[in-house]
Design a protein around this motif. Structure first.
Motif, PDB file in Angstrom:
ATOM      1  N   TRP A 273       0.848  -1.200   0.000  1.00 10.55           N
ATOM      2  CA  TRP A 273       0.000   0.000   0.000  1.00 10.55           C
ATOM      3  C   TRP A 273       0.880   1.245   0.000  1.00 10.55           C
ATOM      4  CZ3 TRP A 273      -1.426   3.776   3.893  1.00 10.55           C
ATOM      5  CH2 TRP A 273      -2.553   4.531   3.568  1.00 10.55           C
ATOM      6  N   CYS A 274       1.880   1.266   0.862  1.00 14.17           N
ATOM      7  CA  CYS A 274       2.799   2.407   0.899  1.00 14.17           C
ATOM      8  C   CYS A 274       3.607   2.521  -0.393  1.00 14.17           C
ATOM      9  CB  CYS A 274       3.758   2.272   2.077  1.00 14.17           C
ATOM     10  SG  CYS A 274       3.009   2.486   3.698  1.00 14.17           S
ATOM     11  N   ALA A 275       3.939   1.394  -0.977  1.00 12.03           N
ATOM     12  CA  ALA A 275       4.806   1.383  -2.156  1.00 12.03           C
ATOM     13  C   ALA A 275       4.117   1.877  -3.414  1.00 12.03           C
ATOM     14  CB  ALA A 275       5.349  -0.028  -2.389  1.00 12.03           C
ATOM     15  N   ALA A 276       2.794   1.646  -3.529  1.00 10.84           N
ATOM     16  CA  ALA A 276       2.207   1.878  -4.845  1.00 10.84           C
ATOM     17  C   ALA A 276       0.768   2.374  -4.871  1.00 10.84           C
ATOM     18  CB  ALA A 276       2.299   0.583  -5.661  1.00 10.84           C
ATOM     19  N   ASN A 277       0.030   2.335  -3.770  1.00 11.16           N
ATOM     20  CA  ASN A 277      -1.371   2.697  -3.860  1.00 11.16           C
ATOM     21  C   ASN A 277      -1.542   4.200  -4.110  1.00 11.16           C
ATOM     22  OD1 ASN A 277      -4.189   3.430  -2.983  1.00 11.16           O
ATOM     23  ND2 ASN A 277      -4.283   1.214  -2.689  1.00 11.16           N
ATOM     24  N   PRO A 278      -2.363   4.592  -5.093  1.00 12.26           N
ATOM     25  CA  PRO A 278      -2.562   6.017  -5.398  1.00 12.26           C
ATOM     26  C   PRO A 278      -3.179   6.822  -4.263  1.00 12.26           C
ATOM     27  CG  PRO A 278      -3.336   4.614  -7.214  1.00 12.26           C
ATOM     28  CD  PRO A 278      -3.058   3.707  -6.051  1.00 12.26           C
TER      29      PRO A 278
END
Length: 334
Positions: A273-278
């Motif tokens: 979630w931290c790495a890629a969620n907009p």
């Protein structure tokens, strides 16, 4: 111990109501984002949370480089996962860190996602070749040096749309702030849980300061608690007595409140979630848990959630950054 509890804290440290929660899977936490064309590095990405992080990012289309000091073990674990390559990295060996970072930068590729996932927990007192305490050296200083070495690739991605650096911390930061005067337990009694907690607090402070310095270059940084997970290599140094002390096992050796625990896949959800969620677009420097931004809690809070004030103090983060530069011999220029 200086915990700088009275300074101004991160004002963004409040939940955004992401719609996710404790039992969200790593795949769900990505929110359907297509990572085709993105490049990620995951340290320790061949086991436990790291393996599930690698799998979720790769299945979403990213090309993932798994940085590991055990190539044979990694090769076997990663078999069948698409778009994965391996690199050799030992976070306790500055030469290994430099070599890995230089090799990646020399490839000319941008780096969109860096997940500083690898770590150690609750070891007896040990020191690396520099005389540095192992938890602080591996969990914090190794990743500090690695991120600095990868900075050209992170800036390349940041200038073209954004890069994220994710530090896998822990609720273990509740155990201890960072003793800037004695980071390596040279003048105080060693306690393995305080050593671990100090290193996890350092992960959060690093993300806070990196985000402050990197945001103008499109580099955003996050830290997180993955949750309570038993099925990982991180617990390999723990005895049954340790697990009883932690409230994991009862006196008969049975698991207490099994529903509190996540699977490794659920534990990786906050990392991806931290790495890629907009949903985190335009945000950074925050500590997260259960695929949302965590609450800030008081220093004396007994709650089993949230981030303590000594881990989100910007003045303390800046001082730790300077000490980290001194101890690694690296000037981290942003």
């Amino acid at each position: 111990m200086n915990t700088a509890q009275n300074s101004t804290q991160n004002s963004q440290q409040s939940q955004i109501n992401s719609g996710f929660g404790k039992h969200t899977s790593a795949q769900q936490a990505l929110g359907g984002v297509d990572l085709s064309g993105k490049i990620a590095i995951v340290t320790g990405g061949h086991s436990g949370l790291g393996l599930e992080t690698t799998r979720a990012l790769a299945e979403a289309g990213a090309h993932v480089i798994v940085a590991s000091r055990s190539p044979d073990k990694a090769r076997a674990a990663l078999a069948g996962i698409p778009r994965v390559e391996q690199g050799v990295l030992d976070l306790l060996d500055p030469t290994s860190i430099t070599r890995f970072a230089q090799n990646f930068v020399a490839s000319g590729r941008p780096l969109h996602i860096l997940v500083n996932n690898a770590g150690i927990m609750a070891l007896p007192l040990q020191h690396d070749s520099r005389g540095y305490e192992l938890h602080f050296a591996a969990n914090h200083l190794g990743h500090f040096q690695l991120t600095a070495g990868l900075l050209p690739a992170l800036r390349s991605a940041g200038n073209a749309g954004g890069a994220r650096v994710v530090s896998v911390s822990s609720r273990g930061h509740h155990f201890s702030g960072v003793s800037l005067e004695d980071t390596h337990f040279q003048h105080r009694e060693y306690d393995k849980w305080k050593a671990y907690g100090q290193s996890k607090t350092a992960n959060i402070l690093f993300a806070l300061e990196l985000d402050k310095r990197g945001a103008r270059h499109g580099i955003r940084a996050f830290s997180l608690h993955p949750g309570r997970i038993l099925d990982t290599d991180l617990k390999r140094y723990l005895s049954d007595e340790d697990l009883r002390t932690m409230g994991v096992l009862d006196e008969e050796g049975q698991l207490i409140n099994a529903e509190r625990y996540k699977t490794p896949n659920q534990g990786a959800a906050t990392s991806v979630w931290c790495a890629a969620n907009p949903q985190l677009q335009g945000l950074g420097g925050v500590y997260c848990e259960d695929a949302d931004i965590a609450h800030a809690v008081a220093a004396d809070s007994k709650e089993d959630f949230g981030v303590k004030p000594w881990a989100i103090d910007p003045g303390f983060a800046e001082r730790l950054w300077s000490i980290s530069e001194q101890q690694t011999g690296i000037t981290f220029t942003l």
